[in-house]
Design a protein around this motif. Structure first.
Motif, mmCIF file in Angstrom:
data_model
loop_
_atom_site.group_PDB
_atom_site.id
_atom_site.type_symbol
_atom_site.label_atom_id
_atom_site.label_comp_id
_atom_site.label_asym_id
_atom_site.label_seq_id
_atom_site.Cartn_x
_atom_site.Cartn_y
_atom_site.Cartn_z
ATOM 1 N N SER A 133 0.832 -1.211 0.000
ATOM 2 C CA SER A 133 0.000 0.000 0.000
ATOM 3 C C SER A 133 0.863 1.257 0.000
ATOM 4 N N ALA A 134 1.964 1.214 0.755
ATOM 5 C CA ALA A 134 2.856 2.375 0.842
ATOM 6 C C ALA A 134 3.463 2.700 -0.520
ATOM 7 N N GLU A 135 3.887 1.675 -1.238
ATOM 8 C CA GLU A 135 4.480 1.889 -2.557
ATOM 9 C C GLU A 135 3.453 2.484 -3.524
ATOM 10 N N LYS A 136 2.236 2.006 -3.442
ATOM 11 C CA LYS A 136 1.175 2.509 -4.314
ATOM 12 C C LYS A 136 0.940 3.992 -4.079
ATOM 13 N N GLU A 137 0.990 4.418 -2.821
ATOM 14 C CA GLU A 137 0.725 5.814 -2.466
ATOM 15 C C GLU A 137 1.991 6.660 -2.406
ATOM 16 N N GLN A 138 3.162 6.018 -2.635
ATOM 17 C CA GLN A 138 4.440 6.742 -2.579
ATOM 18 C C GLN A 138 4.660 7.366 -1.195
ATOM 19 N N ILE A 139 4.375 6.589 -0.167
ATOM 20 C CA ILE A 139 4.534 7.017 1.219
ATOM 21 C C ILE A 139 5.490 6.068 1.923
#
Length: 277
Positions: A133-139
């Motif tokens: 999820s973090a990679e998808k949101e660039q977070i």
């Protein structure tokens, strides 16, 4: 580098004066900070307060340095760990709304006779799941060296390497390494290339005459929070190392002592500004 203060750094004032998140942001503006660090456990009615928080941040032109999730992957059942994963994923979405690309996360806490070796696979599994999820949101998921279970720099490094995501890095807490009897300078040298967020914090050993309750280390030493610069951490070394590494992120003050929190934080801000010159 930019300076923020964690809301937890004002926790004694927050509790005593019943501050809302907006009250804390107003305080941050009054001492001319660049930003604030917010935590998941200060919401009373998140749906309502989130809108108010975003509005107050915009009003004062303050950024959010990081959004902190209070998770614990050291749970024996997969169902319990799934709840912790959901907390982090919710934190990613909240961070996005708040305009920060940093979510501070924990590995987990000591529990019974469990050791770091027992729990490492659970921690890595949880972070791998959240990293999608973090990679998808660039977070970035920034693991804090928090607590006594996975608080050493080599453990943080090992977890980051095993997760293997460019969006899983370190929240480098300058003080917490003392709780696991690691020299913060040594820890910094190990993790400096993995740091995306910094907690500017200091501890000293509790004096025998003091009646306050400090933090117990892994060897039973009791440490007390201090204004940064009054304790055992060589903060100048770490700040210089960050400069040498071309770190351009946040330094977020996290005071955990027993003095007046507002006075202590304002002094901490002044000292950090001097180090950054």
């Amino acid at each position: 580098m930019k300076i923020s203060v964690s809301m937890y750094s004002l926790n004694s004032t927050v509790q005593k004066e019943k501050w809302s998140i907006a009250d804390f942001i107003n305080y941050a503006k009054s001492i001319s900070l660049d930003g604030v660090e917010l935590l998941d456990f200060y919401w009373n009615d998140k749906g309502k307060e989130l809108k108010e928080t975003i509005a107050v941040l915009k009003k004062h032109n303050l950024a959010v340095s990081a959004y902190d999730v209070t998770n614990n992957f050291v749970k024996k059942s997969s169902a319990e760990r799934a709840i912790e994963i959901a907390k982090v994923k919710d934190g990613i979405q909240t961070a996005k709304l708040l305009g920060t690309n940093i979510v501070r996360v924990f590995s987990g806490d000591l529990q019974g006779q469990l050791t770091y070796e027992d729990a490492q696979a659970w921690i890595v599994e949880g972070l791998k799941n959240c990293a999608e999820s973090a990679e998808k949101e660039q977070i970035y998921l920034a693991i804090e060296n928090h607590g006594l279970l996975a608080g050493k720099s080599e453990q943080v490094e090992e977890i980051i390497n095993k997760v293997g995501s460019p969006f899983v890095k370190s929240t480098f807490d300058t003080g917490n390494f003392l709780l696991v009897h690691e020299e913060p300078k040594v820890a910094f040298d190990r993790l400096k290339d993995k740091i995306v967020h910094v907690h500017f914090k200091d501890f000293r050993e509790k004096a025998a005459s003091e009646s306050v309750t400090g933090f117990l280390s892994t060897q039973g030493m009791e440490l007390v929070g201090t204004v940064p610069g009054d304790g055992q951490v060589n903060l100048a070394y770490i700040v210089q190392g960050l400069k040498d590494s071309n770190y351009d992120g946040w330094l977020s003050i996290e005071y955990e002592g027993f003095e007046d929190a507002q006075v202590a934080n304002e002094e901490a801000v002044n000292r950090l500004r001097e180090l950054l010159k």
